[in-house]
Design an enzyme around this catalytic site. Structure first.
Site, PDB file in Angstrom:
ATOM      1  CB  CYS A 193      -0.922  -0.004   1.213  1.00 33.31           C
ATOM      2  SG  CYS A 193      -2.039   1.409   1.225  1.00 33.31           S
TER       3      CYS A 193
ATOM      4  CB  CYS B 158      -1.409   3.722   8.153  1.00 38.12           C
ATOM      5  SG  CYS B 158      -2.429   4.378   6.823  1.00 38.12           S
TER       6      CYS B 158
ATOM      7  CB  CYS C 179      -0.844  -0.377   8.220  1.00 41.85           C
ATOM      8  SG  CYS C 179      -1.675  -1.544   7.128  1.00 41.85           S
TER       9      CYS C 179
ATOM     10  CB  CYS D 145     -15.612  -6.697   6.338  1.00 41.45           C
ATOM     11  SG  CYS D 145     -14.776  -5.136   6.095  1.00 41.45           S
TER      12      CYS D 145
ATOM     13  CB  CYS E 157     -18.583  -4.558   5.269  1.00 39.73           C
ATOM     14  SG  CYS E 157     -17.548  -3.215   5.902  1.00 39.73           S
TER      15      CYS E 157
ATOM     16  CB  CYS F 248     -18.159   0.485   9.120  1.00 39.39           C
ATOM     17  SG  CYS F 248     -17.065  -0.359  10.280  1.00 39.39           S
TER      18      CYS F 248
ATOM     19  NE  ARG G 133     -17.511  -5.141  13.624  1.00 34.28           N
ATOM     20  CZ  ARG G 133     -17.767  -4.389  12.545  1.00 34.28           C
ATOM     21  NH1 ARG G 133     -16.827  -3.642  12.030  1.00 34.28           N
ATOM     22  NH2 ARG G 133     -18.965  -4.394  12.007  1.00 34.28           N
TER      23      ARG G 133
HETATM   24  N1  SAM Z   1      -6.670   0.598   3.171  1.00 36.17           N
HETATM   25  C1  SAM Z   1      -7.931   0.850   3.727  1.00 36.17           C
HETATM   26  C2  SAM Z   1      -7.948   1.965   4.729  1.00 36.17           C
HETATM   27  O1  SAM Z   1      -6.932   2.258   5.335  1.00 36.17           O
HETATM   28  O2  SAM Z   1      -9.015   2.534   4.940  1.00 36.17           O
HETATM   29  C3  SAM Z   1      -8.582  -0.366   4.333  1.00 36.17           C
HETATM   30  C4  SAM Z   1      -7.829  -1.339   5.177  1.00 36.17           C
HETATM   31  S1  SAM Z   1      -7.177  -0.753   6.719  1.00 36.17           S
HETATM   32  C5  SAM Z   1      -6.183  -2.125   7.163  1.00 36.17           C
HETATM   33  C6  SAM Z   1      -8.568  -0.685   7.813  1.00 36.17           C
HETATM   34  C7  SAM Z   1      -8.338  -0.273   9.248  1.00 36.17           C
HETATM   35  O3  SAM Z   1      -7.751  -1.327   9.969  1.00 36.17           O
HETATM   36  C8  SAM Z   1      -7.438   0.906   9.532  1.00 36.17           C
HETATM   37  O4  SAM Z   1      -8.066   2.127   9.337  1.00 36.17           O
HETATM   38  C9  SAM Z   1      -7.104   0.698  10.993  1.00 36.17           C
HETATM   39  O5  SAM Z   1      -8.049   1.356  11.817  1.00 36.17           O
HETATM   40  C10 SAM Z   1      -7.212  -0.806  11.163  1.00 36.17           C
HETATM   41  N2  SAM Z   1      -5.899  -1.398  11.396  1.00 36.17           N
HETATM   42  C11 SAM Z   1      -4.943  -1.585  10.469  1.00 36.17           C
HETATM   43  N3  SAM Z   1      -3.843  -2.128  11.024  1.00 36.17           N
HETATM   44  C12 SAM Z   1      -4.112  -2.277  12.344  1.00 36.17           C
HETATM   45  C13 SAM Z   1      -3.355  -2.772  13.446  1.00 36.17           C
HETATM   46  N4  SAM Z   1      -2.108  -3.195  13.313  1.00 36.17           N
HETATM   47  N5  SAM Z   1      -3.945  -2.801  14.658  1.00 36.17           N
HETATM   48  C14 SAM Z   1      -5.206  -2.348  14.803  1.00 36.17           C
HETATM   49  N6  SAM Z   1      -5.951  -1.866  13.798  1.00 36.17           N
HETATM   50  C15 SAM Z   1      -5.420  -1.819  12.581  1.00 36.17           C
HETATM   51  C1  DTB Z   2     -11.378  -2.117  11.391  1.00 37.65           C
HETATM   52  O1  DTB Z   2     -11.649  -1.112  12.064  1.00 37.65           O
HETATM   53  N1  DTB Z   2     -10.642  -3.137  11.819  1.00 37.65           N
HETATM   54  C2  DTB Z   2     -10.469  -4.118  10.787  1.00 37.65           C
HETATM   55  C3  DTB Z   2     -11.396  -3.587   9.667  1.00 37.65           C
HETATM   56  N2  DTB Z   2     -11.787  -2.314  10.153  1.00 37.65           N
HETATM   57  C4  DTB Z   2     -10.948  -3.547   8.285  1.00 37.65           C
HETATM   58  C5  DTB Z   2      -9.055  -4.338  10.407  1.00 37.65           C
HETATM   59  C6  DTB Z   2      -8.186  -4.774  11.566  1.00 37.65           C
HETATM   60  C7  DTB Z   2      -6.838  -5.043  11.030  1.00 37.65           C
HETATM   61  C8  DTB Z   2      -5.895  -5.554  12.073  1.00 37.65           C
HETATM   62  C9  DTB Z   2      -4.534  -5.739  11.558  1.00 37.65           C
HETATM   63  C10 DTB Z   2      -4.376  -6.763  10.486  1.00 37.65           C
HETATM   64  O2  DTB Z   2      -4.961  -7.876  10.588  1.00 37.65           O
HETATM   65  O3  DTB Z   2      -3.586  -6.530   9.568  1.00 37.65           O
HETATM   66 FE1  SF4 Z   3      -2.816   1.176   3.369  1.00 33.87          FE
HETATM   67 FE2  SF4 Z   3      -2.734  -0.045   5.719  1.00 33.87          FE
HETATM   68 FE3  SF4 Z   3      -3.037   2.581   5.613  1.00 33.87          FE
HETATM   69 FE4  SF4 Z   3      -5.049   0.984   4.791  1.00 33.87          FE
HETATM   70  S1  SF4 Z   3      -4.241   1.145   6.876  1.00 33.87           S
HETATM   71  S2  SF4 Z   3      -4.286   2.819   3.758  1.00 33.87           S
HETATM   72  S3  SF4 Z   3      -3.856  -0.717   3.945  1.00 33.87           S
HETATM   73  S4  SF4 Z   3      -1.224   1.435   4.922  1.00 33.87           S
END
Ligand code: SAM
Ligand code: DTB
Ligand code: SF4
Length: 331
Positions: free
Chosen positions: A59, A63, A66, A103, A134, A194, A266
């Site tokens: 990506c 973030c 992530c 989702c 979702c 959401c 959630r």
């Molecule tokens: N790329 C899209 C975005 O950022 O909106 C969708 C996927 S992203 C992984 C969705 C959400 O997962 C993020 O906004 C964040 O709140 C959550 N998330 C991602 N990595 C996480 C982590 N290591 N621990 C907890 N929540 C996480």
């Molecule tokens: C949200 O708030 N939590 C979910 C979903 N929306 C997409 C994602 C959690 C991701 C946790 C880290 C991972 O599994 O990579």
């Molecule tokens: Fe990309 Fe992860 Fe950020 Fe979603 S949370 S925009 S997958 S870097």
């Protein structure tokens, strides 16, 4: 505090009011949240969602939490968008495992029009199985939101993640305003929103209150409000973050319930490292949704057997299952 009914949704919260809720004695805060929870929901019911990463890694966003950002070495390999039939097969399994909503997550900064037909086919196929749909695909343009709605999308996940003052500490490749614009496009397309955030990224309580304030003062409250406990990922800037205290996490759930009384809150990422007792406190404090199945997007979630036992022991049941509440038998 105003003298109005605390169970009625408001959109004129102040930061001081949200912080004052956080500052209540713990048992008083949880009691108030539990009362409001009961005004809108059956507290024995929990909504069940299953996640699938339909496009993993690589990506462009940075973030700091992530595993899927191309900016960090996390060991998560980038893969292409999955085939539609494979996604539908996974959704069928999720349904058989008890999920109500499926989702689909993609590690994209934004949805590209070239990917729209394939994503729309995934959504239609999942919907045809009788599941709620979702998606979380990054930023959306209004015409893309309309196309996803047309395909049968029920919910779009797009988190504000943290308070506006802390946001740029966590991600610099986009702004809070970018997030708000996508949320507005989703609402305008009549897709349920959401939207929530993450706790445990080194933010202060004021930042957590700032996140909940931003959610509470949206033109409409999120229909679904995920509270994630950070899953620390090695190689990311937040990989060594100090875990947030469990009671502070419960407070966050309780305040979310109080400021968005009709939202489905959630208990999201992080259950894997939470005790059963901590999860029980979250359900008492107003959480009424969770992810099921052993995997989130790239990290672990409790497996189905573990959650089935938790549900039995707490006397919980899937939302809308119609089953009457049964007393939990003592062993
Ligand atoms: N790329 C899209 C975005 O950022 O909106 C969708 C996927 S992203 C992984 C969705 C959400 O997962 C993020 O906004 C964040 O709140 C959550 N998330 C991602 N990595 C996480 C982590 N290591 N621990 C907890 N929540 C996480
Ligand atoms: C949200 O708030 N939590 C979910 C979903 N929306 C997409 C994602 C959690 C991701 C946790 C880290 C991972 O599994 O990579
Ligand atoms: Fe990309 Fe992860 Fe950020 Fe979603 S949370 S925009 S997958 S870097």
């Amino acid at each position: 505090m105003p003298l109005t009914d605390p169970a009625l949704p408001r959109h004129d919260w102040t930061l001081a009011e949200v912080e004052a809720l956080y500052d209540l004695p713990f048992t008083e805060l949880v009691f108030r949240a539990a009362e409001v929870h009961r005004r809108w929901f059956d507290p024995s019911e929990v909504q069940l969602s299953r996640l699938l990463s339909v496009k993993t890694g690589g990506c462009a966003e940075n973030c700091g939490y992530c595993s899927q950002s191309q900016h960090f070495e996390t060991g998560v390999p980038a893969s292409k968008l999955m085939e539609v039939q494979s996604v539908i097969a996974e959704a069928a399994q999720a349904k058989a495992g008890g999920a109500q909503r499926f989702c689909m997550g993609a590690a994209w900064r934004d949805l590209k029009d070239r990917d729209l037909p394939k994503v729309a086919a995934m959504i239609s196929g999942v919907k045809a199985l009788g599941l709620e749909t979702c998606a979380t695909l990054g930023m959306l343009q209004p015409h893309q939101a309309a196309a996803l709605k047309e395909a049968g999308l029920d919910y779009y996940n797009h988190n504000l993640d943290t308070g506006p003052d802390y946001y740029s500490t966590v991600v610099t490749t986009r702004t809070y305003q970018d997030r708000l614009e996508t949320l507005a496009a989703v609402r305008a397309a009549d897709i349920s929103v959401c939207c929530g955030g993450i706790v445990g990224m080194g933010e202060t309580r004021r930042d957590r209150a700032g996140l909940l304030l931003a959610l509470a003062n949206l033109p409409e409250h999120p229909d679904s409000l995920p509270i994630n406990d950070l899953m620390p990922i090695k190689g990311t800037p937040l990989g060594d973050s100090e875990p947030v205290d469990g009671l502070e996490f419960v407070r966050t759930v309780a305040v979310a319930r109080l400021v968005c009384p009709k939202g489905v809150v959630r208990l999201s990422a992080g259950r894997e490292h939470m005790s059963r007792e901590l999860q029980a406190l979250c359900f008492l404090a107003g959480a009424n949704s969770m992810f099921v199945g052993g995997k989130l997007l790239t990290t672990r979630n409790p497996d189905e057997d573990t959650d089935a036992k938790l549900f039995t022991d707490l006397g919980l049941r899937p939302m809308g299952s119609g089953a009457a509440a049964e007393p939990v038998a003592a062993e």
